[in-house]
Design an enzyme around this catalytic site. Structure first.
Site, PDB file in Angstrom:
ATOM      1  N   GLU A   9       0.826  -1.218   0.000  1.00  0.00           N
ATOM      2  CA  GLU A   9       0.000   0.000   0.000  1.00  0.00           C
ATOM      3  C   GLU A   9       0.862   1.271   0.000  1.00  0.00           C
ATOM      4  O   GLU A   9       0.460   2.289  -0.557  1.00  0.00           O
ATOM      5  CB  GLU A   9      -0.948   0.034   1.203  1.00  0.00           C
ATOM      6  N   HIS A  54       1.471   1.911  -3.428  1.00  0.00           N
ATOM      7  CA  HIS A  54       0.290   2.462  -4.107  1.00  0.00           C
ATOM      8  C   HIS A  54       0.137   3.951  -3.815  1.00  0.00           C
ATOM      9  O   HIS A  54      -0.271   4.728  -4.675  1.00  0.00           O
ATOM     10  CB  HIS A  54      -0.965   1.703  -3.679  1.00  0.00           C
TER      11      HIS A  54
END
Lengths: 192, 97
Positions: A65, A68
């Site tokens: 994440e 991301h």
């Protein structure tokens, strides 16, 4: 300990200058179902996970994440780079400019800054993993709305499709992890 | 340091191709990593992981030799002058792809 890798997880080269889109996209940077929320939620929950599988999974998804978040930051940065005052005003980014110039910030499209109130850390593994399944589904839905707003621009759609697909994979893995945690607690009933 | 005769555009295109290959290989490893977290007894997935790991390591080493380090420590030896600070960073145009 973390080690930075000087590359994006997925190639990004934004061709358009859709500032209104940048204003909506920032929700995946610092909004409720954004990547900052996801990585902080998972990396925080892993301390009290009961099994090696769940401790590993939360570490690894939490780490992905962060990557991301870097992708979303890159997209917002590339759209806003070199935007003039008039263009920013026209897109409703004058308030944003006043606070952050062309810089990135953990904020949502309506100007609300990121808060820990967005995330869940109840300390109970079943509760936390269930919250994570929900978080992945919320993020997937947000990516779908963003794709509706991306006006067919492939340089925006390709990374958004990739990120949406990752939410589906994470949802699946959290579901599997939840099942193994339930099994683990059921076993404990018999052997403790 | 190795010298190239290619034009700057040619070098950029080669970097882009090499980086894409690296992104594809490392993505496969990340995805298998998550799969193995919940399926640690899957022999086929472990085999796939090891097969891709070798290709990834080879691709990463040759990328770093050509275009500079991917990590700030522990993964490849430092050159002189310290090239970690060199552009492009991933969010910069020409760095992300």
């Amino acid at each position: 300990m973390w080690i930075y890798e000087k590359k994006l997880q997925f190639p990004i080269d934004v061709k358009c200058k859709d500032l209104k889109f940048a204003k909506t996209l920032i929700t995946q940077y610092g909004g409720p179902a954004g990547e900052l929320s996801a990585c902080l939620q998972y990396l925080n929950q892993r301390f009290t996970m009961p099994t090696g599988k769940t401790r590993a999974l939360l570490t690894d998804i939490g780490t992905e994440e962060i990557g991301h978040m870097e992708m979303i930051g890159t997209m917002v940065y590339q759209i806003m780079e070199n935007a003039s005052m008039c263009e920013l005003k026209e897109a409703g980014l004058d308030g944003y400019y006043t606070l952050h110039d062309h810089g990135l910030f953990y904020s949502d499209p309506n100007g609300y800054n990121w808060t820990a109130d967005y995330i869940t850390g109840m300390g109970d593994p079943v509760t936390d993993l269930t919250a994570n399944i929900s978080a992945e589904q919320k993020a997937k839905q947000t990516y779908e709305y963003l794709m509706d707003l991306a006006c067919g621009d492939e340089s925006l759609l390709a990374p958004l499709r990739f990120l949406r697909a990752r939410e589906i994979v994470h949802y699946q893995r959290f579901g599997e992890a939840l099942e193994t945690v339930k099994e683990y607690y059921n076993q404990k009933k018999y052997f403790c | 340091m190795k010298k190239f005769n290619a034009s700057p555009a040619g070098v950029a295109r080669n970097r882009e191709t090499a980086l894409l290959e690296l992104q594809q290989l490392s993505f496969s490893l990340v995805d298998l990593n998550l799969f193995l977290d919940t399926h640690p007894d899957n022999q086929q997935a472990v085999n796939d992981y090891n097969y891709l790991f070798e290709q990834y390591w080879e691709a990463k080493s040759s990328f770093e030799l050509m275009y500079g380090p991917m990590n700030n420590f522990g993964h490849c030896p430092a050159s002189y002058p310290w090239s970690w600070i060199n552009d492009p960073w991933p969010w910069e145009r020409g760095g992300a792809v």
